[in-house]
Design a protein around this motif. Sequence first.
Motif, PDB file in Angstrom:
ATOM      1  N   LEU A   1      -4.402  20.766  -4.828  1.00 18.23           N
ATOM      2  CA  LEU A   1      -5.095  20.363  -3.598  1.00 18.23           C
ATOM      3  C   LEU A   1      -5.063  18.837  -3.430  1.00 18.23           C
ATOM      4  N   MET A   2      -5.273  18.128  -4.544  1.00 21.49           N
ATOM      5  CA  MET A   2      -5.320  16.662  -4.488  1.00 21.49           C
ATOM      6  C   MET A   2      -3.970  16.086  -4.068  1.00 21.49           C
ATOM      7  N   ILE A   3      -2.913  16.548  -4.697  1.00 20.79           N
ATOM      8  CA  ILE A   3      -1.587  15.979  -4.393  1.00 20.79           C
ATOM      9  C   ILE A   3      -1.163  16.351  -2.969  1.00 20.79           C
ATOM     10  N   ASP A   4      -1.464  17.576  -2.544  1.00 24.98           N
ATOM     11  CA  ASP A   4      -1.137  17.960  -1.161  1.00 24.98           C
ATOM     12  C   ASP A   4      -1.863  17.055  -0.165  1.00 24.98           C
ATOM     13  N   LYS A   5      -3.074  16.667  -0.512  1.00 21.99           N
ATOM     14  CA  LYS A   5      -3.836  15.756   0.348  1.00 21.99           C
ATOM     15  C   LYS A   5      -3.145  14.384   0.397  1.00 21.99           C
ATOM     16  N   GLU A   6      -2.716  13.927  -0.759  1.00 18.81           N
ATOM     17  CA  GLU A   6      -2.024  12.628  -0.825  1.00 18.81           C
ATOM     18  C   GLU A   6      -0.754  12.626   0.028  1.00 18.81           C
ATOM     19  N   THR A   7       0.049  13.688  -0.125  1.00 13.63           N
ATOM     20  CA  THR A   7       1.317  13.705   0.615  1.00 13.63           C
ATOM     21  C   THR A   7       1.073  13.865   2.122  1.00 13.63           C
ATOM     22  N   THR A   8       0.055  14.648   2.478  1.00 10.02           N
ATOM     23  CA  THR A   8      -0.273  14.790   3.905  1.00 10.02           C
ATOM     24  C   THR A   8      -0.689  13.439   4.484  1.00 10.02           C
ATOM     25  N   HIS A   9      -1.464  12.691   3.698  1.00 15.83           N
ATOM     26  CA  HIS A   9      -1.887  11.361   4.136  1.00 15.83           C
ATOM     27  C   HIS A   9      -0.674  10.457   4.368  1.00 15.83           C
ATOM     28  N   ILE A  10       0.262  10.486   3.423  1.00 13.66           N
ATOM     29  CA  ILE A  10       1.461   9.647   3.552  1.00 13.66           C
ATOM     30  C   ILE A  10       2.260  10.061   4.796  1.00 13.66           C
ATOM     31  N   LEU A  11       2.390  11.374   5.015  1.00 13.13           N
ATOM     32  CA  LEU A  11       3.114  11.845   6.203  1.00 13.13           C
ATOM     33  C   LEU A  11       2.430  11.369   7.482  1.00 13.13           C
TER      34      LEU A  11
ATOM     35  N   ARG B   1      12.351  12.806   1.838  1.00 18.38           N
ATOM     36  CA  ARG B   1      12.834  13.798   0.874  1.00 18.38           C
ATOM     37  C   ARG B   1      11.932  13.829  -0.359  1.00 18.38           C
ATOM     38  N   PHE B   2      11.477  12.645  -0.766  1.00 13.67           N
ATOM     39  CA  PHE B   2      10.572  12.583  -1.916  1.00 13.67           C
ATOM     40  C   PHE B   2       9.290  13.368  -1.635  1.00 13.67           C
ATOM     41  N   ILE B   3       8.695  13.139  -0.463  1.00  9.42           N
ATOM     42  CA  ILE B   3       7.445  13.829  -0.116  1.00  9.42           C
ATOM     43  C   ILE B   3       7.671  15.340  -0.049  1.00  9.42           C
TER      44      ILE B   3
ATOM     45  N   GLN C   1       0.834  -1.198   0.000  1.00  8.04           N
ATOM     46  CA  GLN C   1       0.000   0.000   0.000  1.00  8.04           C
ATOM     47  C   GLN C   1       0.877   1.261   0.000  1.00  8.04           C
ATOM     48  N   PHE C   2       1.905   1.244   0.816  1.00  7.81           N
ATOM     49  CA  PHE C   2       2.840   2.370   0.898  1.00  7.81           C
ATOM     50  C   PHE C   2       3.506   2.583  -0.462  1.00  7.81           C
ATOM     51  N   ASN C   3       3.996   1.494  -1.068  1.00  9.01           N
ATOM     52  CA  ASN C   3       4.592   1.593  -2.410  1.00  9.01           C
ATOM     53  C   ASN C   3       3.620   2.250  -3.392  1.00  9.01           C
ATOM     54  N   ALA C   4       2.386   1.794  -3.333  1.00  4.76           N
ATOM     55  CA  ALA C   4       1.374   2.294  -4.277  1.00  4.76           C
ATOM     56  C   ALA C   4       1.106   3.778  -4.035  1.00  4.76           C
ATOM     57  N   GLU C   5       1.123   4.193  -2.770  1.00  3.24           N
ATOM     58  CA  GLU C   5       0.860   5.602  -2.454  1.00  3.24           C
ATOM     59  C   GLU C   5       1.973   6.513  -2.962  1.00  3.24           C
ATOM     60  N   LEU C   6       3.207   6.063  -2.770  1.00  2.45           N
ATOM     61  CA  LEU C   6       4.341   6.860  -3.263  1.00  2.45           C
ATOM     62  C   LEU C   6       4.287   6.960  -4.783  1.00  2.45           C
ATOM     63  N   GLU C   7       4.037   5.836  -5.425  1.00  2.26           N
ATOM     64  CA  GLU C   7       3.968   5.817  -6.885  1.00  2.26           C
ATOM     65  C   GLU C   7       2.804   6.692  -7.368  1.00  2.26           C
TER      66      GLU C   7
END
Lengths: 239, 239
Positions: B66-76, B87-89, B13-19
Amino acid sequence: MEKLTFDRHTSAQFNAELEGARKHLMEMGGLVEQQIDVAFRSLMSVDTDLAAKAIKMDKDVNKMELMIDKETTHILAKRNPAASDLRFIISVTKTVNDLERMGDEAAKIAKQAIELSDSGSGPQGFVELRHIGEKVRQMVHMSLDAFARLDADAALSVMHQDEAVDLEYGTAIRTLVTKMMEDPRTISRALNVMWALRSLERIGDHARNVAESVIYLVKGKDVRHKKLDKITEQLKKLD
Amino acid sequence: MEKLTFDRHTSAQFNAELEGARKHLMEMGGLVEQQIDVAFRSLMSVDTDLAAKAIKMDKDVNKMELMIDKETTHILAKRNPAASDLRFIISVTKTVNDLERMGDEAAKIAKQAIELSDSGSGPQGFVELRHIGEKVRQMVHMSLDAFARLDADAALSVMHQDEAVDLEYGTAIRTLVTKMMEDPRTISRALNVMWALRSLERIGDHARNVAESVIYLVKGKDVRHKKLDKITEQLKKLD
């Protein structure tokens, strides 16, 4: 929503790190406010010493950006912040970025003061400049104050002020263009004033961004790219 | 330094989120490139339909931000990324911000095309515009390509190009001011070209910022506010 405080972690070190980032952000904000003040005064009085000072201050602003970004990256890497702590770190990061860009614009204003001085003229007769300058400086102060006090209402008020400044900026630019056409001898001077106005307007935009970060931090809502009346409505529902 | 790949986590799931974040960033980049292209063509051909299209595209760019910021916040919040993942995030977040601002500038260029059309004129005779426009578009493309291929050398090259564009921009503005003074009838038109040039120069600055994020991501070095020769030296030592 959970309360925003910096003393509720079992790790005293974590508390200290969050408080440190907050303190440094406020210091950076104070420095940028001062830099904008120096730059604006250098323009109004065509004072090249003040202008040089504002340009030099930009280096300190840049250093603070790097330092605070390092602090927040450290917290992200070591403390795994969640919920309001994570929102705090994200808001700090975004605000640091906006403050750094305000510093760039302040340096640009100072450069216009130097160009005006080189051509032996000043911004006399461009009455719009002082008014917009005062308003924008108020906005910057109020947005930082809203961050310090976690005050979403004050942040919303900054966003309203930005809309007013944008309108006044448009009018001021049109007045300047008319003046240039009526008296082409003013072209060079009017352009210096125009670029300075543009930088002031951009500083206002960044103050608005800071206000948006405050609302995100306090209310957990991302209000970017939304109309002001919709935001007001949305925030009322949360109260 | 650890290798940058998106398939080395035990959590699929983590791999998929980063990708997913990487894929959306590249989509947003493609959209902004397209928007800049449409805006620039609307200016060169004084085509108000194209200009309206570029302005409309800005809404899609904002949505992706807005969408990508939401994705990265979720990953964080959920994945506690560290080292190269963190560093990627951070790089994605910064790049999204730069892309959004490029979109704003593209919309501003389109607005100048509409003003030129309203006054029944065009950017003819302002040869600097096409040249700088082409260079800046190349820079944007190259910076995104550097991000996709994790290519620090290409990123460094974008930073060099930005210095060249800044010099050309300065020359172009001085030429425009001279033209305005020689023939005040051109003032209004020259100002439209000037604002468009300014937006192009700003887009170039943002491409440089993207390049800096790429270097941070790939080499782990924060190269902001540093001189280019110092950066080149520092990166050589790392190789």
